[in-house]
Scaffold this active site. Structure first.
Site, PDB file in Angstrom:
ATOM      1  N   HIS A   1      44.388 -28.134  -0.672  1.00  0.00           N
ATOM      2  CA  HIS A   1      43.076 -28.069  -1.342  1.00  0.00           C
ATOM      3  C   HIS A   1      43.246 -27.748  -2.830  1.00  0.00           C
ATOM      4  CE1 HIS A   1      41.529 -26.785   2.807  1.00  0.00           C
ATOM      5  NE2 HIS A   1      40.850 -27.867   2.540  1.00  0.00           N
TER       6      HIS A   1
ATOM      7  N   ASP B   1      43.653 -37.400   5.511  1.00  0.00           N
ATOM      8  CA  ASP B   1      42.563 -37.993   6.297  1.00  0.00           C
ATOM      9  C   ASP B   1      42.318 -39.397   5.762  1.00  0.00           C
ATOM     10  OD1 ASP B   1      41.286 -35.593   7.942  1.00  0.00           O
ATOM     11  OD2 ASP B   1      41.867 -34.840   5.984  1.00  0.00           O
TER      12      ASP B   1
ATOM     13  N   GLN C   1      39.136 -41.048   6.858  1.00  0.00           N
ATOM     14  CA  GLN C   1      37.971 -40.413   6.222  1.00  0.00           C
ATOM     15  C   GLN C   1      37.767 -40.979   4.814  1.00  0.00           C
ATOM     16  OE1 GLN C   1      36.782 -36.126   6.454  1.00  0.00           O
ATOM     17  NE2 GLN C   1      37.844 -35.982   4.509  1.00  0.00           N
TER      18      GLN C   1
HETATM   19  O1  PAF Z   1      37.965 -33.174   5.000  1.00  0.00           O
HETATM   20  C1  PAF Z   1      37.175 -32.227   5.242  1.00  0.00           C
HETATM   21  O2  PAF Z   1      37.505 -31.050   5.099  1.00  0.00           O
HETATM   22  C2  PAF Z   1      35.777 -32.553   5.745  1.00  0.00           C
HETATM   23  O3  PAF Z   1      35.777 -33.623   6.621  1.00  0.00           O
HETATM   24  C3  PAF Z   1      34.756 -32.762   4.609  1.00  0.00           C
HETATM   25  C4  PAF Z   1      35.101 -33.985   3.772  1.00  0.00           C
HETATM   26  C5  PAF Z   1      34.701 -31.536   3.732  1.00  0.00           C
HETATM   27  C6  PAF Z   1      33.357 -32.993   5.203  1.00  0.00           C
HETATM   28  O4  PAF Z   1      32.946 -31.916   5.974  1.00  0.00           O
END
Ligand code: PAF
Length: 286
Positions: free
Chosen positions: A37, A150, A153
């Site tokens: 992060h 991800d 995603q």
């Molecule tokens: O990747 C994540 O942590 C989650 O899927 C996100 C993008 C914050 C959405 O809740």
């Protein structure tokens, strides 16, 4: 660093920043911040004047038997890490602020979610797209940064942004790994000692697959089989999927004759981990 708890305050702050001509970057997270992060945040700081990090464990993206209750949380530590990294606003809304009584509108995508994680987690991407669309409307970012761990995603979010004309740049950021190769994830904290050792097999199996393909193996089935055997040889592992697919459509590939995505999802002692790598075909047997 300002901590904002409500949607209306966040929208007002975003509006004010935009009026002042500030460029806003958003890094959406579910908290329990780790080095992955922080690396997304540093990337975002280089792309805008103001960095907003959202911190919300989104219940809508978890299925009924998934790990919503076990998802690790440590708000105090997240505040310290975000402040140290130079975050300007930490947006940490309560559930009721985002999903008040009567909430009934969701973002659904047709094709990309019917692959990989979407097959084992049928409602997951509906939840992700819904919260991300909401965050885009609340934080009003010019740019948003997401991790490539991800991969699916990131793909569904890019598709949504294009299809629904969100005026936001989506930036994908490379996977950050522990020294032994394990991709950083908040869920790693839920692994016990043996599970943590077994977890090395995700990146290990992907690396050896990439080598096989670079050395000339072009049959996806053969590469998948080798990775499956490697993963199942580790104690406590249960495979959700081991897949090789086209990076744009996520359709399965039988022959690796162009760059391909190899993605895995494995449960270790009940903790579900994902990882992926790009396979670049070599020339030997092709
Ligand atoms: O990747 C994540 O942590 C989650 O899927 C996100 C993008 C914050 C959405 O809740």
């Amino acid at each position: 660093m300002e901590i904002i708890r409500t949607v209306s305050q966040m929208q007002a702050a975003a509006e004010k920043m935009r009026k002042r001509g500030r460029k806003i970057a958003l890094v959406p997270t579910m908290g329990f911040l780790h080095k992955g992060h922080l690396s997304l945040m540093r990337r975002a700081l280089g792309l805008a004047d103001t960095l907003v990090v959202s911190l919300f464990v989104n219940p809508v993206q978890f299925g009924p038997n998934e790990d919503l209750d076990q998802y690790p949380r440590d708000f105090e530590q997240d505040v310290v890490l975000a402040r140290q990294t130079g975050v300007n606003i930490l947006f940490a809304p309560e559930k009721d602020s985002l999903y008040p009584d009567g909430f009934d509108t969701y973002v659904v995508q047709e094709k990309l979610p019917v692959h990989l994680c979407g097959l084992c987690r049928p409602e997951h991407f509906r939840g992700v797209l819904t919260i991300v669309a909401k965050l885009f409307n609340i934080v009003k970012p010019h740019v948003a940064v997401f991790g490539e761990k991800d991969f699916q995603q990131l793909a569904v979010i890019r598709r949504m942004v294009a299809d629904l004309n969100f005026d936001i740049d989506i930036v994908g950021h490379a996977i950050v790994r522990e020294d032994d190769g394990l991709a950083m994830s908040s869920r790693n904290a839920n692994l016990d000692g043996d599970g943590r050792k077994s977890a090395r097999v995700l990146s290990g199996s992907l690396r050896s697959a990439a080598k096989m393909v670079a050395d000339g193996e072009a049959r996806a089935g053969t590469v998948i089989k080798k990775a499956t055997v490697m993963i199942l040889a580790e104690s406590g592992t249960k495979i959700d999927y081991v897949n090789i697919c086209a990076p744009d459509t996520l359709d399965d590939l039988d022959v690796i004759d162009r760059p391909a995505l190899m993605a895995v999802a494995v449960k270790i002692g009940g903790v579900r981990l994902i990882d992926n790598i790009m396979l670049e075909p070599g020339q030997k047997n092709v």
